[in-house]
Design an enzyme around this catalytic site. Structure first.
Site, PDB file in Angstrom:
ATOM      1  N   ASN A 138      32.639  41.665  45.571  1.00  0.00           N
ATOM      2  CA  ASN A 138      31.459  42.049  46.641  1.00  0.00           C
ATOM      3  C   ASN A 138      31.875  41.710  47.934  1.00  0.00           C
ATOM      4  O   ASN A 138      31.244  42.512  48.817  1.00  0.00           O
ATOM      5  CB  ASN A 138      30.098  41.252  45.964  1.00  0.00           C
ATOM      6  CG  ASN A 138      30.401  39.659  45.808  1.00  0.00           C
ATOM      7  OD1 ASN A 138      31.480  39.203  45.837  1.00  0.00           O
ATOM      8  ND2 ASN A 138      29.241  39.158  45.526  1.00  0.00           N
ATOM      9  N   GLY A 214      32.912  34.250  40.797  1.00  0.00           N
ATOM     10  CA  GLY A 214      32.818  35.533  40.158  1.00  0.00           C
ATOM     11  C   GLY A 214      31.584  35.049  39.273  1.00  0.00           C
ATOM     12  O   GLY A 214      30.737  34.305  39.407  1.00  0.00           O
ATOM     13  N   SER A 215      31.322  35.799  38.153  1.00  0.00           N
ATOM     14  CA  SER A 215      30.430  35.780  37.230  1.00  0.00           C
ATOM     15  C   SER A 215      30.460  34.276  36.498  1.00  0.00           C
ATOM     16  O   SER A 215      31.375  33.631  36.268  1.00  0.00           O
ATOM     17  CB  SER A 215      30.226  36.937  36.459  1.00  0.00           C
ATOM     18  OG  SER A 215      31.398  36.772  35.604  1.00  0.00           O
ATOM     19  N   THR A 216      28.994  34.014  36.221  1.00  0.00           N
ATOM     20  CA  THR A 216      29.128  32.684  35.350  1.00  0.00           C
ATOM     21  C   THR A 216      29.665  32.880  33.953  1.00  0.00           C
ATOM     22  O   THR A 216      30.525  31.892  33.698  1.00  0.00           O
ATOM     23  CB  THR A 216      27.431  32.170  34.966  1.00  0.00           C
ATOM     24  OG1 THR A 216      26.907  32.009  36.332  1.00  0.00           O
ATOM     25  CG2 THR A 216      27.339  31.310  34.199  1.00  0.00           C
ATOM     26  N   ALA A 217      29.542  33.928  33.369  1.00  0.00           N
ATOM     27  CA  ALA A 217      30.310  34.250  32.030  1.00  0.00           C
ATOM     28  C   ALA A 217      31.894  33.952  32.272  1.00  0.00           C
ATOM     29  O   ALA A 217      32.441  33.158  31.328  1.00  0.00           O
ATOM     30  CB  ALA A 217      30.088  35.743  31.528  1.00  0.00           C
ATOM     31  N   GLY A 219      33.442  32.248  34.748  1.00  0.00           N
ATOM     32  CA  GLY A 219      33.573  31.190  35.326  1.00  0.00           C
ATOM     33  C   GLY A 219      33.764  30.157  34.025  1.00  0.00           C
ATOM     34  O   GLY A 219      34.466  28.946  33.854  1.00  0.00           O
ATOM     35  N   GLU A 236      32.408  29.304  42.106  1.00  0.00           N
ATOM     36  CA  GLU A 236      31.359  29.616  42.786  1.00  0.00           C
ATOM     37  C   GLU A 236      30.777  30.840  41.901  1.00  0.00           C
ATOM     38  O   GLU A 236      31.579  31.977  41.739  1.00  0.00           O
ATOM     39  CB  GLU A 236      31.844  30.321  43.879  1.00  0.00           C
ATOM     40  CG  GLU A 236      32.402  28.993  44.878  1.00  0.00           C
ATOM     41  CD  GLU A 236      31.318  28.190  45.581  1.00  0.00           C
ATOM     42  OE1 GLU A 236      30.068  28.645  45.360  1.00  0.00           O
ATOM     43  OE2 GLU A 236      31.597  27.245  45.988  1.00  0.00           O
ATOM     44  N   CYS A 270      25.805  37.450  45.683  1.00  0.00           N
ATOM     45  CA  CYS A 270      25.418  36.196  44.779  1.00  0.00           C
ATOM     46  C   CYS A 270      24.138  35.228  45.375  1.00  0.00           C
ATOM     47  O   CYS A 270      23.377  34.644  44.543  1.00  0.00           O
ATOM     48  CB  CYS A 270      26.615  35.266  44.491  1.00  0.00           C
ATOM     49  SG  CYS A 270      27.441  34.748  46.249  1.00  0.00           S
ATOM     50  N   GLU A 439      32.555  25.254  49.030  1.00  0.00           N
ATOM     51  CA  GLU A 439      33.475  26.048  50.051  1.00  0.00           C
ATOM     52  C   GLU A 439      32.957  25.680  51.255  1.00  0.00           C
ATOM     53  O   GLU A 439      31.910  25.408  51.545  1.00  0.00           O
ATOM     54  CB  GLU A 439      33.572  27.397  49.747  1.00  0.00           C
ATOM     55  CG  GLU A 439      34.047  27.593  48.173  1.00  0.00           C
ATOM     56  CD  GLU A 439      34.796  28.921  47.940  1.00  0.00           C
ATOM     57  OE1 GLU A 439      33.854  29.726  47.974  1.00  0.00           O
ATOM     58  OE2 GLU A 439      35.961  28.929  47.630  1.00  0.00           O
TER      59      GLU A 439
HETATM   60  P1  NAD Z   1      33.703  38.896  37.471  1.00  0.00           P
HETATM   61  O1  NAD Z   1      33.466  37.326  37.012  1.00  0.00           O
HETATM   62  O2  NAD Z   1      33.753  39.965  36.583  1.00  0.00           O
HETATM   63  O3  NAD Z   1      35.440  38.775  38.087  1.00  0.00           O
HETATM   64  C1  NAD Z   1      35.744  37.820  39.176  1.00  0.00           C
HETATM   65  C2  NAD Z   1      37.247  37.717  39.173  1.00  0.00           C
HETATM   66  O4  NAD Z   1      37.739  37.196  37.971  1.00  0.00           O
HETATM   67  C3  NAD Z   1      37.941  39.164  39.282  1.00  0.00           C
HETATM   68  O5  NAD Z   1      39.220  38.818  40.055  1.00  0.00           O
HETATM   69  C4  NAD Z   1      38.335  39.372  37.961  1.00  0.00           C
HETATM   70  O6  NAD Z   1      39.392  40.330  37.684  1.00  0.00           O
HETATM   71  C5  NAD Z   1      38.625  38.031  37.314  1.00  0.00           C
HETATM   72  N1  NAD Z   1      38.596  37.959  35.951  1.00  0.00           N
HETATM   73  C6  NAD Z   1      37.602  38.454  35.007  1.00  0.00           C
HETATM   74  N2  NAD Z   1      37.797  37.998  33.678  1.00  0.00           N
HETATM   75  C7  NAD Z   1      38.741  37.143  33.850  1.00  0.00           C
HETATM   76  C8  NAD Z   1      39.396  36.208  32.773  1.00  0.00           C
HETATM   77  N3  NAD Z   1      38.987  36.086  31.497  1.00  0.00           N
HETATM   78  N4  NAD Z   1      40.300  35.352  33.227  1.00  0.00           N
HETATM   79  C9  NAD Z   1      40.397  35.193  34.777  1.00  0.00           C
HETATM   80  N5  NAD Z   1      39.837  36.000  35.518  1.00  0.00           N
HETATM   81  C10 NAD Z   1      39.053  36.959  35.244  1.00  0.00           C
HETATM   82  O7  NAD Z   1      32.786  38.995  38.810  1.00  0.00           O
HETATM   83  P2  NAD Z   1      32.621  40.105  39.746  1.00  0.00           P
HETATM   84  O8  NAD Z   1      32.012  41.332  38.852  1.00  0.00           O
HETATM   85  O9  NAD Z   1      34.047  40.514  40.400  1.00  0.00           O
HETATM   86  O10 NAD Z   1      31.584  39.671  40.958  1.00  0.00           O
HETATM   87  C11 NAD Z   1      30.415  39.477  40.826  1.00  0.00           C
HETATM   88  C12 NAD Z   1      29.912  38.196  40.348  1.00  0.00           C
HETATM   89  O11 NAD Z   1      30.233  37.025  41.253  1.00  0.00           O
HETATM   90  C13 NAD Z   1      28.516  37.936  40.273  1.00  0.00           C
HETATM   91  O12 NAD Z   1      28.063  36.981  39.176  1.00  0.00           O
HETATM   92  C14 NAD Z   1      28.209  36.907  41.443  1.00  0.00           C
HETATM   93  O13 NAD Z   1      27.064  36.200  41.536  1.00  0.00           O
HETATM   94  C15 NAD Z   1      29.301  36.255  41.524  1.00  0.00           C
HETATM   95  N6  NAD Z   1      29.494  35.899  42.899  1.00  0.00           N
HETATM   96  C16 NAD Z   1      29.390  34.344  43.322  1.00  0.00           C
HETATM   97  C17 NAD Z   1      29.749  33.938  44.318  1.00  0.00           C
HETATM   98  C18 NAD Z   1      29.357  32.516  44.899  1.00  0.00           C
HETATM   99  O14 NAD Z   1      30.017  32.142  45.819  1.00  0.00           O
HETATM  100  N7  NAD Z   1      28.764  31.715  43.956  1.00  0.00           N
HETATM  101  C19 NAD Z   1      30.232  34.904  45.473  1.00  0.00           C
HETATM  102  C20 NAD Z   1      30.239  35.971  45.175  1.00  0.00           C
HETATM  103  C21 NAD Z   1      30.139  36.580  43.963  1.00  0.00           C
END
Ligand code: NAD
Length: 458
Positions: A138, A214-217, A219, A236, A270, A439
């Protein structure tokens, strides 16, 4: 290690406004990931030995290199992530600022002397080692820079896996860093899937820390994998932030600012203030103003200077966002262009009850839920009735109430009579399932160093 990694040899990078392939990038696999980590490990001693002043100069040069290519990087980010060019320029400027801010850090990794009996006691901030970074699509380069700059400043070497949907600006940054004089293997970009490259990075015993956004799932999965080897993690994660608007607020200002806070980046933010909690006596007036602003939003070509909102990132994201329209009345929708592209209009849902799926889940699309509340206590209870705690806003002319609310809302970043969340100089991160760690700001370096305690008998 992933059980059956079958990587794609090439990643097709799609431009979401046209659905056309804009680049084809070689994809890493498990072997390539291990090799990159091994090279980053081998590069550690020489990088640690670089004098703090020289490390500082290098980081400043990377920031200057980003600034020199700002327009080209912004256009690349705008096309690849589908974001308005004006927003993309702001993000690339933030990347340059982030490198400049952390350029001050190598010379300020200051320890303490602590009075003890029988000798001298000192503390040192030591680098962790090889740091693995995993970032989302994003805000591709901005979020990556928040991790790369402090990690390098502290003397770590870095392997970055950007989201496979948006790897292009990270690849450019790797080149810019090399041209700025960063030694080989100190910063490597690996393009590939999360299941293959991401998990190989997390599971590699030579990776000392994973910094993930990335996503909570995902994470949760990374946290579980990292626990096997006690690898340090900062996470994050997602959000479902509240924009709390009291009847005594400047309603015009709150309504004018609200669309940017929920439809900015097409809602793929996010920090999106996707739950707009409005004091009941002001709901009608707020909705009238908010809907007018929403309908006036210009949705279209990210490279058009007048565009305020672009497409969603992918077909998958589009169908996910559409699924939220099932249960709740639509109060208003903006317009989208015809033709190809993953378009979804800015959408206002009202009235929404707090238990609706659209009001509880992170949608990550341009959908706002307007939810009425009666008084302060109910607003606090509603704002906190979520697994997330990333961001949020409070709009009121009563200063004491604003501070009471800011202290009571369980969230890492709050703004009063404003919807801003991120500044290079201030900490950013989540409460609850929005993450672990911070961060940016003065505390970020602590997440990229270990604290060492040394006693010398005298
Ligand atoms: P995502 O969790 O699908 O992917 C994030 C990253 O993780 C990508 O590089 C992906 O390839 C990698 N990934 C996916 N599965 C993995 C695994 N099993 N092991 C290791 N790495 C893996 O998230 P997204 O769809 O790219 O982004 C959207 C999410 O990110 C939303 O939930 C958003 O809230 C969150 N986000 C949080 C912040 C914050 O600072 N808190 C900022 C931006 C986005």
């Amino acid at each position: 290690m992933p059980s059956n990694p079958v990587p794609d040899a090439v990643v097709d990078v799609i431009e979401p406004a046209t659905e056309a392939v804009m680049a084809r990038v070689p994809a890493a696999d498990v072997e390539a990931t291990r090799a990159a980590v091994a090279r980053a490990k081998a590069a550690l001693p020489a990088w640690r030995a670089v004098a703090p002043r020289d490390r500082a100069l290098l980081l400043a040069r990377i920031g200057a290199g980003v600034e020199a290519e700002l327009e080209a990087l912004a256009r690349l980010e705008a096309r690849n992530a589908g974001k308005p060019i004006g927003d993309a320029r702001g993000e690339i400027a933030l990347v340059a600022d982030t490198f400049r801010y952390f350029a001050a850090a190598p010379e300020r990794l200051i320890g303490q002397t602590i009075p003890v009996a029988g000798g001298v006691n000192m503390t040192f901030r030591e680098p962790l080692g090889v740091v693995g970074l995993i970032t989302p699509w994003n805000f591709p380069l901005a979020i990556a820079s928040w991790k790369i700059a402090p990690a390098l400043a502290a003397g770590n070497t870095v392997v970055l896996k950007p989201a496979a949907l948006t790897p292009l600006t990270a690849i450019e940054l790797e080149r810019i860093a090399r041209e700025a004089g960063l030694p080989e293997d100190v910063f490597t970009v690996l393009v590939g899937s999360g299941r293959v490259v991401g998990e190989a990075l997390v599971a590699d015993p030579d990776v000392a820390k994973i910094a993930f956004t990335g996503s909570t799932a995902v994470g949760r999965r990374i946290g579980a994998l990292a626990a096997e080897s006690i690898t340090r993690v900062t996470l994050e994660l997602g959000g479902k932030s509240a924009n709390v608007i009291f009847a005594d607020a400047d309603l015009e200002a709150a309504a004018a600012a609200a669309p940017g806070a929920v439809f900015g980046n097409a809602g793929q933010d996010c920090c999106a203030r996707a739950r707009i909690l409005v004091q009941r006596s002001a709901v009608d007036r707020f909705l009238e103003l908010f809907v007018a602003h929403t309908k006036a939003l210009r949705v279209g070509d990210p490279l058009d200077e007048a565009t305020q909102m672009g497409p969603l990132i992918s077909a998958d994201q589009l169908s996910e966002v559409r699924s939220f329209l099932d249960e709740v009345p639509i109060a208003a929708q903006g317009r989208t262009p015809d033709g190809p592209g993953y378009w979804f209009p800015p959408t206002v849902l009202a009235p929404v009850t707090p238990d609706a799926r659209a009001a509880r889940d992170e949608i990550f699309g341009p959908i706002a839920c307007v939810i009425p509340f009666e008084g302060e206590a109910e607003a606090i209870a509603m704002a906190n009735d979520t697994i997330y705690g990333l961001s949020g806003s409070i709009w009121t002319r009563d200063g004491a109430r604003a501070l009471r609310m800011a202290r009571a809302i369980e969230s890492g970043t709050l703004s009063i009579n404003s919807n801003t969340s991120v500044r290079v100089t201030t900490p950013f991160g989540g409460f609850k399932q929005s993450g672990i760690g911070r961060e940016l700001g003065p505390d970020a370096l602590n997440h990229y160093t270990e604290l060492k305690n040394v006693f010398m008998a005298t």
